[in-house]
Design a protein around this motif. Structure first.
Motif, PDB file in Angstrom:
ATOM      1  N   UNK A   1     -30.395   7.366   6.250  1.00 12.35           N
ATOM      2  CA  UNK A   1     -31.859   7.562   6.578  1.00 12.35           C
ATOM      3  C   UNK A   1     -32.724   6.427   6.302  1.00 12.35           C
ATOM      4  N   UNK A   2     -32.459   5.834   5.007  1.00 15.68           N
ATOM      5  CA  UNK A   2     -33.302   4.514   4.628  1.00 15.68           C
ATOM      6  C   UNK A   2     -32.681   3.464   4.563  1.00 15.68           C
ATOM      7  N   UNK A   3     -31.298   3.214   5.007  1.00 16.77           N
ATOM      8  CA  UNK A   3     -30.756   1.832   5.483  1.00 16.77           C
ATOM      9  C   UNK A   3     -30.358   1.210   4.249  1.00 16.77           C
ATOM     10  N   UNK A   4     -29.964   1.922   2.943  1.00 18.34           N
ATOM     11  CA  UNK A   4     -29.744   1.440   1.897  1.00 18.34           C
ATOM     12  C   UNK A   4     -28.081   1.164   1.715  1.00 18.34           C
ATOM     13  N   UNK A   5     -27.835  -0.012   1.436  1.00 21.12           N
ATOM     14  CA  UNK A   5     -26.113  -0.030   1.174  1.00 21.12           C
ATOM     15  C   UNK A   5     -25.520   0.988   0.204  1.00 21.12           C
ATOM     16  N   UNK A   6     -24.205   1.328   0.923  1.00 22.18           N
ATOM     17  CA  UNK A   6     -23.790   2.437  -0.332  1.00 22.18           C
ATOM     18  C   UNK A   6     -23.509   1.898  -1.697  1.00 22.18           C
ATOM     19  N   UNK A   7     -23.413   0.757  -2.083  1.00 19.29           N
ATOM     20  CA  UNK A   7     -23.169   0.323  -3.196  1.00 19.29           C
ATOM     21  C   UNK A   7     -24.415   0.467  -4.071  1.00 19.29           C
ATOM     22  N   UNK A   8     -25.708   0.067  -3.495  1.00 20.26           N
ATOM     23  CA  UNK A   8     -26.735   0.060  -4.066  1.00 20.26           C
ATOM     24  C   UNK A   8     -27.408   1.510  -4.346  1.00 20.26           C
TER      25      UNK A   8
ATOM     26  N   UNK B   1     -20.528  -0.345 -14.697  1.00 22.49           N
ATOM     27  CA  UNK B   1     -20.878  -1.757 -15.213  1.00 22.49           C
ATOM     28  C   UNK B   1     -19.666  -2.735 -14.758  1.00 22.49           C
ATOM     29  N   UNK B   2     -18.458  -2.237 -14.758  1.00 23.98           N
ATOM     30  CA  UNK B   2     -17.260  -2.896 -14.485  1.00 23.98           C
ATOM     31  C   UNK B   2     -16.507  -2.428 -13.316  1.00 23.98           C
ATOM     32  N   UNK B   3     -16.271  -1.194 -13.118  1.00 26.79           N
ATOM     33  CA  UNK B   3     -14.914  -0.933 -11.867  1.00 26.79           C
ATOM     34  C   UNK B   3     -15.632  -0.992 -10.620  1.00 26.79           C
ATOM     35  N   UNK B   4     -16.936  -0.764 -10.230  1.00 28.46           N
ATOM     36  CA  UNK B   4     -17.520  -1.035  -8.933  1.00 28.46           C
ATOM     37  C   UNK B   4     -17.765  -2.130  -8.659  1.00 28.46           C
ATOM     38  N   UNK B   5     -18.206  -3.130  -9.452  1.00 28.19           N
ATOM     39  CA  UNK B   5     -18.368  -4.741  -9.378  1.00 28.19           C
ATOM     40  C   UNK B   5     -17.081  -5.235  -8.994  1.00 28.19           C
TER      41      UNK B   5
ATOM     42  N   UNK C   1     -18.096  -0.695   1.099  1.00 26.37           N
ATOM     43  CA  UNK C   1     -19.353   0.071   1.129  1.00 26.37           C
ATOM     44  C   UNK C   1     -18.487   1.495   1.940  1.00 26.37           C
ATOM     45  N   UNK C   2     -17.449   0.885   2.940  1.00 21.55           N
ATOM     46  CA  UNK C   2     -16.906   2.183   3.776  1.00 21.55           C
ATOM     47  C   UNK C   2     -16.011   3.144   2.724  1.00 21.55           C
ATOM     48  N   UNK C   3     -15.333   2.319   1.912  1.00 23.14           N
ATOM     49  CA  UNK C   3     -14.413   3.016   0.979  1.00 23.14           C
ATOM     50  C   UNK C   3     -15.356   4.204   0.044  1.00 23.14           C
ATOM     51  N   UNK C   4     -16.410   3.609  -0.494  1.00 24.76           N
ATOM     52  CA  UNK C   4     -17.506   4.362  -1.127  1.00 24.76           C
ATOM     53  C   UNK C   4     -17.843   5.563  -0.362  1.00 24.76           C
ATOM     54  N   UNK C   5     -18.052   5.365   0.832  1.00 25.86           N
ATOM     55  CA  UNK C   5     -18.462   6.523   1.491  1.00 25.86           C
ATOM     56  C   UNK C   5     -17.476   7.622   1.838  1.00 25.86           C
ATOM     57  N   UNK C   6     -16.226   6.958   2.233  1.00 25.95           N
ATOM     58  CA  UNK C   6     -14.985   7.619   2.544  1.00 25.95           C
ATOM     59  C   UNK C   6     -14.764   8.740   1.112  1.00 25.95           C
ATOM     60  N   UNK C   7     -15.040   8.138   0.009  1.00 27.70           N
ATOM     61  CA  UNK C   7     -14.612   8.950  -1.203  1.00 27.70           C
ATOM     62  C   UNK C   7     -15.447   9.764  -1.536  1.00 27.70           C
TER      63      UNK C   7
ATOM     64  N   UNK D   1     -19.518   8.405 -11.260  1.00 21.12           N
ATOM     65  CA  UNK D   1     -20.016   6.921 -11.360  1.00 21.12           C
ATOM     66  C   UNK D   1     -19.754   6.292 -10.056  1.00 21.12           C
ATOM     67  N   UNK D   2     -18.397   6.354  -9.704  1.00 18.39           N
ATOM     68  CA  UNK D   2     -18.247   5.688  -8.527  1.00 18.39           C
ATOM     69  C   UNK D   2     -19.037   5.860  -7.293  1.00 18.39           C
ATOM     70  N   UNK D   3     -19.400   7.348  -6.928  1.00 15.75           N
ATOM     71  CA  UNK D   3     -20.203   7.537  -5.694  1.00 15.75           C
ATOM     72  C   UNK D   3     -21.323   8.165  -6.091  1.00 15.75           C
TER      73      UNK D   3
END
Length: 278
Positions: A38-45, A92-96, A113-119, A167-169
């Motif tokens: 809805x707000x168009x923010x990337x999944x990582x952020x 701090x380390x895994x997601x980056x 981005x797709x991986x994070x959303x599927x998880x 923390x990942x999602x």
């Protein structure tokens, strides 16, 4: 179009707060989809922003449970410390460290981005199943002492694993923490909820610190605005909590989560094929 999406985003943010107050878990799992679709923010952020929003929102509910002596602080430490470490290390380390392009075969592209959303969709399905199948009669009264039959080290391992996932999602993880405290630690449901809220506040705060070190362009105004709406939802939820059955709401919300999970999977699979449905 964006104004239209923004209206629905902040309306949904109020719902997140209402659910947090009424059922103690599950509402925060909506935060990332709202920010992304809805707000168009990337999944990582969005997963980073969600941690701060969840932490501030749950703090208000946690204080209310503390005032009613419905928090087991031994469990908060045993479960919360490793969980907090897991969340911080993940942000701090895994997601980056996850590559922007994880898999590319034929015409299918799996990005970070797709991986994070599927998880996230997988965790949403788990949350939905827990909410739909939860028993109506949990133990509601009793001692808030930790069961001696349950090994402290096992509680800490669970906390670490849940911290890594949440923390990942970017979710609070209450839907996983509460069943663990009730079924495995033999805690009354109200104490489990109160303890879970404190755990999610701590882990979300430290998780955002990990995010803060990797993202120098954090939109604090958006976070504050979104959090303000969720807090108003918490206030509404507290007012109506005596008139609404938390059990029935939990089950109904479980079916809504199933639909949201299906939507996320379809949307992200289409993105893997180079299509952009949302």
């Amino acid at each position: 179009m964006f104004v239209f999406n923004e209206f629905f985003a902040y309306t949904a943010a109020i719902l997140v707060g209402v659910l947090a107050a009424l059922i103690g878990a599950g509402g925060s799992i909506l935060t990332v989809p709202i920010l992304v679709y809805l707000l168009g923010i990337s999944p990582v952020i969005a997963t980073g922003y969600s941690l701060l929003i969840i932490g501030v929102t749950n703090l208000l509910s946690a204080i209310d449970y503390f005032r009613r002596s419905l928090v087991n602080f031994r469990l908060v430490l045993l479960f919360g410390v490793p969980s907090t470490i897991g969340v911080y290390m993940t942000r701090k380390y895994l997601v980056p460290a996850i590559p922007d392009q994880m898999f590319d075969f034929d015409e299918l592209l799996l990005t970070k981005d797709i991986f994070l959303m599927l998880l996230l969709a997988v965790l949403i399905f788990i949350s939905a199943i827990i909410m739909i199948t939860v028993k109506r009669k949990y133990k509601t009264e009793g001692s808030n002492k930790t069961s001696n039959l349950y090994l402290p080290w096992l509680i800490m391992v669970e906390g670490l694993l849940i911290g890594l996932l949440t923390g990942t999602v970017g979710i609070g993880g209450g839907f996983m923490i509460i069943p663990a405290l009730v079924l495995l630690c033999k805690q009354p449901i109200k104490i489990a909820i109160g303890s879970s809220l404190f755990i999610t506040v701590i882990q979300s705060g430290f998780g955002f610190l990990g995010e803060w070190g990797n993202n120098l362009d954090i939109d604090y105004f958006l976070i504050a605005r979104f959090t303000g709406f969720t807090i108003s939802g918490v206030a509404i939820g507290m007012l109506v909590s005596r008139k609404v059955s938390g059990y029935k709401l939990r089950n109904a919300f479980g079916y809504i989560l199933l639909a949201i999970g299906v939507f996320i999977v379809i949307a992200e699979l289409l993105k893997m094929q180079g299509l952009h449905p949302v």
